[in-house]
Design an enzyme around this catalytic site. Structure first.
Site, short mmCIF file in Angstrom:
data_model
loop_
_atom_site.label_atom_id
_atom_site.label_comp_id
_atom_site.label_asym_id
_atom_site.label_seq_id
_atom_site.Cartn_x
_atom_site.Cartn_y
_atom_site.Cartn_z
N GLY A 141 41.54 40.38 25.64
CA GLY A 141 41.89 38.96 25.75
C GLY A 141 43.12 38.71 26.59
O GLY A 141 43.75 37.67 26.49
N ASP A 192 35.60 39.63 39.21
CA ASP A 192 35.99 40.70 38.28
C ASP A 192 35.06 41.90 38.38
O ASP A 192 35.50 43.04 38.49
CB ASP A 192 35.97 40.18 36.83
CG ASP A 192 36.95 39.05 36.63
OD1 ASP A 192 37.73 38.78 37.56
OD2 ASP A 192 36.96 38.45 35.53
C1 GLA Z 1 37.64 34.92 35.17
C2 GLA Z 1 36.27 35.00 35.83
C3 GLA Z 1 36.39 35.22 37.34
C4 GLA Z 1 37.34 34.22 37.98
C5 GLA Z 1 38.65 34.13 37.20
C6 GLA Z 1 39.54 33.02 37.70
O1 GLA Z 1 38.31 36.13 35.25
O2 GLA Z 1 35.51 36.04 35.26
O3 GLA Z 1 35.12 35.15 37.92
O4 GLA Z 1 36.75 32.97 38.12
O5 GLA Z 1 38.44 33.92 35.81
O6 GLA Z 1 39.92 33.23 39.02
#
Ligand code: GLA
Length: 407
Positions: A141, A192
């Protein structure tokens, strides 16, 4: 288990075959003396800049970390996947024989494993049945992408046996994103999953999410370090707020498309947004998206030129925008950033990741890093009542099987 997640380091996991001991403790009678125990690692990620624009066709600049989730595994010869973990929650054992892969809210983190298994099976991929113990040293988290880390790790482990070096990492990131969108229900972009699968040691990944092209930018900060500051503020309402922002961006795009030809919101110039979007909320969201994309491009230019002071300025501007225009920061993140910027060694700071809690990052002059951590932690704790966790980011490779001599 001997090590709680936070205390685990690569060294103590590998030393004296400690990973084997952990695996044996977890799987007891199922441990097979005659089979090797393999260890896989999947990194968390930090986003340097380019926030909330990966679902708007923007450029983003994340990097993979040296902390993450380990998958310790032994092959099975039946069609079962059995998983255990000391992370997230103690879900214990889960047997997966094909049909039992439906999403169930109460299954928590196991849904990511089930989802990846299901999606890869739906693609007709050949999956290796195994017993897996997941151990993590990634704060849960914290906005360091523990979900993508687990998704990519699961997919990588299941496929590696059959696909080895031919495993297509970009395709795996795409499957994981699709799974998270449809199965978990978070309308995230691909940043990510891509950073976790494609990270490279001492490099940031410059990813153009509109066409999925990428390049590696040397992560050279000269006399500065990138400090990650976990606020320890739980990211409440994170998912619903996240989806709300994604929806707002869709609405803003639809309005603009009535007037201008464009595929993604990042293509809009601020003047066009001012002209065509009258709703004040949608206008703010779109302005953030447009300017944040410009900041990414400028940051890469400054990094390449070695102008670290200007990189710092970009980070701080990004935070202001996420706080005032995109409204995804919060009291704790703002305190962390403000306290960071108060310190003489800090040349820029911002929240990182989805927001609403989690981590901030700061660029800090090397010789002042210890002093920075002590003072900022103290002031933050005084103002919020929460104990933060600050550490220097080390940039590592993407998900992989760790090679070492097997006993
Ligand atoms: C989370 C999402 C990503 C991106 C970020 C904000 O980590 O998984 O895809 O949108 O937030 O930049």
């Amino acid at each position: 288990m001997k090590h709680k997640g936070a205390l685990l380091t690569r060294k103590n996991l590998m030393e004296n075959d400690h990973y084997q001991e952990l695996f044996r403790d977890a799987f007891g009678a199922e441990f097979r003396e005659d089979l090797p125990v393999d260890v896989y690692f999947s990194p968390g990620r930090v986003n340097i800049i380019g926030e909330h624009i990966d679902y708007n066709g923007g450029m983003v600049l994340p990097a993979a970390l040296d902390i993450g989730i380990y998958g310790i595994a032994q092959k099975r010869s039946d069609a079962t996947l059995q998983i255990k973990s000391n992370i997230f929650s103690s879900m214990g054992v889960l047997m997966m024989d094909g049909p039992d892969l439906e999403y169930r809210k109460e299954d928590g983190w196991v849904n990511y494993v089930k989802g990846m298994t299901k999606y890869l099976m739906d693609e007709d991929r050949q999956i290796q049945p195994m017993n897996i113990l997941f151990v993590s040293n990634l704060p849960d988290g914290a906005g360091l992408s523990s979900s993508a880390t687990l998704e990519i790790l699961t997919g990588f482990m299941l496929l590696y046996e059959n696909e080895g070096m031919n495993l297509d990492r970009v395709a795996l990131a795409q499957t994981a994103k699709k799974m998270e969108n449809e199965y978990i229900g978070v309308n995230c972009g691909i940043m990510d999953q891509f950073a976790v699968a494609m990270g490279r040691e001492n490099h940031a990944v410059l990813l153009d999410t509109s066409v999925l092209s990428h390049s590696y930018i040397p992560f050279v900060l000269q006399n500065y370090s990138l400090v990650i500051a976990h606020t320890n503020k739980k990211r409440e309402l994170n998912e619903s707020k996240y989806n709300e922002r994604a929806r707002e961006c869709q609405e803003a795009l639809a309005i603009l498309q009535k007037n201008i030809k464009m595929d993604n919101l990042v293509e809009a110039f601020p003047e066009q947004i001012e002209e065509f979007i009258s709703d004040p909320i949608l206008r703010k969201r779109a302005l953030h998206v447009s300017r944040e994309n410009e900041r990414v491009i400028e940051t890469v230019k400054y990094m390449t030129e070695g102008d670290i002071l200007s990189v710092g300025r970009m980070l701080t501007q990004s935070h202001e925008s996420l706080k005032n225009l995109y409204e995804v920061s919060g009291f704790e993140l703002d305190v962390m950033v403000e306290e960071s910027l108060q310190h003489e060694g800090c040349i820029g700071a911002r929240m990182t990741g989805a927001g609403f809690g989690g981590c901030a990052i700061a660029l800090v002059e090397n010789y002042l890093v210890d002093d920075f951590m002590e003072k900022v932690s103290g002031e933050y704790e005084k103002k919020t009542g929460l104990t933060p966790h600050l550490f220097v980011a080390r940039i590592d490779d993407g998900t992989r099987k760790l090679e070492f001599s097997q006993k």
